[in-house]
Motif scaffolding. Structure first.
Motif, PDB file in Angstrom:
ATOM      1  N   ILE A  31      15.520  -4.826  15.746  1.00 23.51           N
ATOM      2  CA  ILE A  31      15.116  -5.499  14.510  1.00 23.51           C
ATOM      3  C   ILE A  31      15.883  -4.904  13.337  1.00 23.51           C
ATOM      4  CG2 ILE A  31      13.192  -5.976  12.945  1.00 23.51           C
ATOM      5  CD1 ILE A  31      11.319  -5.696  15.390  1.00 23.51           C
ATOM      6  N   THR A  32      16.567  -5.742  12.587  1.00 19.81           N
ATOM      7  CA  THR A  32      17.249  -5.282  11.383  1.00 19.81           C
ATOM      8  C   THR A  32      16.202  -4.809  10.376  1.00 19.81           C
ATOM      9  OG1 THR A  32      19.081  -6.818  11.715  1.00 19.81           O
ATOM     10  CG2 THR A  32      18.763  -5.955   9.481  1.00 19.81           C
ATOM     11  N   SER A  33      16.324  -3.584   9.915  1.00 14.28           N
ATOM     12  CA  SER A  33      15.263  -2.984   9.115  1.00 14.28           C
ATOM     13  C   SER A  33      15.818  -2.340   7.854  1.00 14.28           C
ATOM     14  CB  SER A  33      14.510  -1.931   9.933  1.00 14.28           C
ATOM     15  OG  SER A  33      13.972  -2.491  11.115  1.00 14.28           O
ATOM     16  N   VAL A  34      14.995  -2.364   6.819  1.00  8.03           N
ATOM     17  CA  VAL A  34      15.332  -1.745   5.537  1.00  8.03           C
ATOM     18  C   VAL A  34      14.187  -0.820   5.155  1.00  8.03           C
ATOM     19  CG1 VAL A  34      15.773  -2.139   3.077  1.00  8.03           C
ATOM     20  CG2 VAL A  34      16.697  -3.735   4.792  1.00  8.03           C
ATOM     21  N   TRP A  35      14.526   0.417   4.863  1.00  7.20           N
ATOM     22  CA  TRP A  35      13.517   1.362   4.389  1.00  7.20           C
ATOM     23  C   TRP A  35      13.211   1.068   2.931  1.00  7.20           C
ATOM     24  CZ3 TRP A  35      14.351   5.673   0.899  1.00  7.20           C
ATOM     25  CH2 TRP A  35      13.182   6.440   0.698  1.00  7.20           C
ATOM     26  N   PHE A  36      11.919   0.906   2.624  1.00  6.07           N
ATOM     27  CA  PHE A  36      11.504   0.613   1.255  1.00  6.07           C
ATOM     28  C   PHE A  36      11.367   1.913   0.483  1.00  6.07           C
ATOM     29  CE2 PHE A  36       8.300  -0.119  -2.057  1.00  6.07           C
ATOM     30  CZ  PHE A  36       8.861  -1.217  -2.698  1.00  6.07           C
ATOM     31  N   ASP A  37      12.174   2.054  -0.560  1.00  2.00           N
ATOM     32  CA  ASP A  37      12.173   3.247  -1.403  1.00  2.00           C
ATOM     33  C   ASP A  37      11.231   3.012  -2.578  1.00  2.00           C
ATOM     34  OD1 ASP A  37      12.677   5.437  -2.979  1.00  2.00           O
ATOM     35  OD2 ASP A  37      14.852   5.191  -3.009  1.00  2.00           O
ATOM     36  N   VAL A  38      10.090   3.673  -2.566  1.00  2.00           N
ATOM     37  CA  VAL A  38       9.093   3.491  -3.628  1.00  2.00           C
ATOM     38  C   VAL A  38       9.661   3.888  -4.980  1.00  2.00           C
ATOM     39  CG1 VAL A  38       6.817   4.245  -4.440  1.00  2.00           C
ATOM     40  CG2 VAL A  38       7.167   3.766  -2.019  1.00  2.00           C
ATOM     41  N   THR A  39      10.632   4.792  -4.991  1.00  2.00           N
ATOM     42  CA  THR A  39      11.217   5.220  -6.262  1.00  2.00           C
ATOM     43  C   THR A  39      12.260   4.231  -6.793  1.00  2.00           C
ATOM     44  OG1 THR A  39      13.038   6.525  -5.302  1.00  2.00           O
ATOM     45  CG2 THR A  39      10.889   7.614  -5.530  1.00  2.00           C
ATOM     46  N   ASP A  40      12.698   3.291  -5.957  1.00  2.00           N
ATOM     47  CA  ASP A  40      13.700   2.309  -6.380  1.00  2.00           C
ATOM     48  C   ASP A  40      13.465   0.978  -5.658  1.00  2.00           C
ATOM     49  OD1 ASP A  40      15.867   1.027  -7.451  1.00  2.00           O
ATOM     50  OD2 ASP A  40      17.391   2.336  -6.547  1.00  2.00           O
ATOM     51  N   PRO A  41      12.335   0.320  -5.946  1.00  2.00           N
ATOM     52  CA  PRO A  41      12.006  -0.923  -5.236  1.00  2.00           C
ATOM     53  C   PRO A  41      13.075  -2.001  -5.357  1.00  2.00           C
ATOM     54  CG  PRO A  41      10.096  -0.112  -6.448  1.00  2.00           C
ATOM     55  CD  PRO A  41      11.280   0.703  -6.891  1.00  2.00           C
ATOM     56  N   ASP A  42      13.682  -2.137  -6.530  1.00  2.00           N
ATOM     57  CA  ASP A  42      14.647  -3.219  -6.736  1.00  2.00           C
ATOM     58  C   ASP A  42      15.810  -3.130  -5.755  1.00  2.00           C
ATOM     59  OD1 ASP A  42      13.194  -4.404  -8.773  1.00  2.00           O
ATOM     60  OD2 ASP A  42      14.239  -3.315 -10.360  1.00  2.00           O
ATOM     61  N   ARG A  43      16.276  -1.925  -5.497  1.00  2.00           N
ATOM     62  CA  ARG A  43      17.399  -1.761  -4.575  1.00  2.00           C
ATOM     63  C   ARG A  43      17.001  -2.183  -3.158  1.00  2.00           C
ATOM     64  NH1 ARG A  43      19.210   2.436  -1.461  1.00  2.00           N
ATOM     65  NH2 ARG A  43      17.716   3.909  -2.366  1.00  2.00           N
ATOM     66  N   SER A  44      15.766  -1.848  -2.762  1.00  2.00           N
ATOM     67  CA  SER A  44      15.296  -2.217  -1.425  1.00  2.00           C
ATOM     68  C   SER A  44      15.173  -3.732  -1.292  1.00  2.00           C
ATOM     69  CB  SER A  44      13.943  -1.549  -1.152  1.00  2.00           C
ATOM     70  OG  SER A  44      14.038  -0.144  -1.239  1.00  2.00           O
ATOM     71  N   TYR A  45      14.583  -4.382  -2.291  1.00  2.00           N
ATOM     72  CA  TYR A  45      14.464  -5.842  -2.253  1.00  2.00           C
ATOM     73  C   TYR A  45      15.842  -6.502  -2.248  1.00  2.00           C
ATOM     74  CZ  TYR A  45       9.491  -5.401  -3.462  1.00  2.00           C
ATOM     75  OH  TYR A  45       8.157  -5.088  -3.467  1.00  2.00           O
ATOM     76  N   ALA A  46      16.777  -5.948  -3.013  1.00  2.00           N
ATOM     77  CA  ALA A  46      18.119  -6.532  -3.077  1.00  2.00           C
ATOM     78  C   ALA A  46      18.800  -6.472  -1.708  1.00  2.00           C
ATOM     79  CB  ALA A  46      18.956  -5.797  -4.118  1.00  2.00           C
TER      80      ALA A  46
END
Length: 221
Positions: free
Chosen positions: A191-206
């Motif tokens: 599964i292609t996965s992205v770690w969600f960074d609570v300190t930088d949400p915008d980068r994770s969503y992008a």
């Protein structure tokens, strides 16, 4: 070719974390326990128990059970997770949900993509009445909750249930989660996965938007 499906963990990528919520409660037991802890810990104020969680040495349940016990000992109420979570998250209100998550779900659906929530503890931590008032839960196509299914991430069975109910293969999912153990479990299945960074949400969503082929979110849009 199957269209990709968006899969979101609930606590963190969708719902604000307890570590963020206590910023409004200085001087309280919860603030003393959770401020600058977890993903917001610093070198000056480390959280070694959170580090154990990220390393897969303990479960997320064990982390929150320990915090709830400490909360009780420092002047909180009942020493259980649900009581502490209720203290922070009641009443249910729109500002508990990240606006970027709402926009991402809306844009994914507009692009014809299926959307699922894959969570370990939705009903373990929250009442049905509370869940019913958090609109984004009803906006997605599928919710798989480990506290209902009897399997918790990173157990492969929970990801398998999600794939079955979404009607997609592992290779067609893009998964966003804030726990590295859950990311490792997903990636082991392809599964292609992205770690969600609570300190930088915008980068994770992008990053998720790019993987799904969705346009970048316009700030303030």
């Amino acid at each position: 070719m199957t269209s990709p499906a968006l899969v979101l963990d609930f606590g963190g990528p969708v719902l604000l974390t307890p570590f963020e919520l206590v910023a409004d409660e200085p001087g309280t037991p919860a603030y003393g326990l959770l401020h600058q802890r977890g993903p917001l810990a610093t070198a000056e104020h480390p959280d070694p128990v959170w580090e154990d969680l990220q390393a897969g040495l303990i479960t997320e349940r064990a982390y929150w059970a320990a915090r709830a016990e400490q909360w009780h000992e420092s002047g909180g109420h009942d020493p259980d997770i649900r009581a502490m979570i209720a203290h922070l998250y009641d009443p249910p209100r729109p500002e508990l949900v990240r606006e970027q998550a709402r926009t991402l779900v809306r844009d994914a659906h507009a692009a014809g993509l299926r959307v699922g929530i894959l969570t370990n503890d939705l009903r373990a931590f929250h009442s049905d009445a509370w869940i019913d008032k958090i609109e984004i839960v009803g906006d997605v196509d599928v919710v798989v909750d480990g506290s209902v299914e009897g399997h918790l991430k990173p157990a492969p069975r929970l990801y398998e249930l999600l794939a079955e109910r979404l009607g997609v293969g592992y290779e067609d999912m893009v998964f966003l989660d804030d726990q590295t153990t859950n990311i490792r479990g997903a990636e082991a299945l392809g599964i292609t996965s992205v770690w969600f960074d609570v300190t930088d949400p915008d980068r994770s969503y992008a990053e998720v938007r790019k993987l799904l082929g969705l346009p970048s979110e316009v700030p303030g849009g």
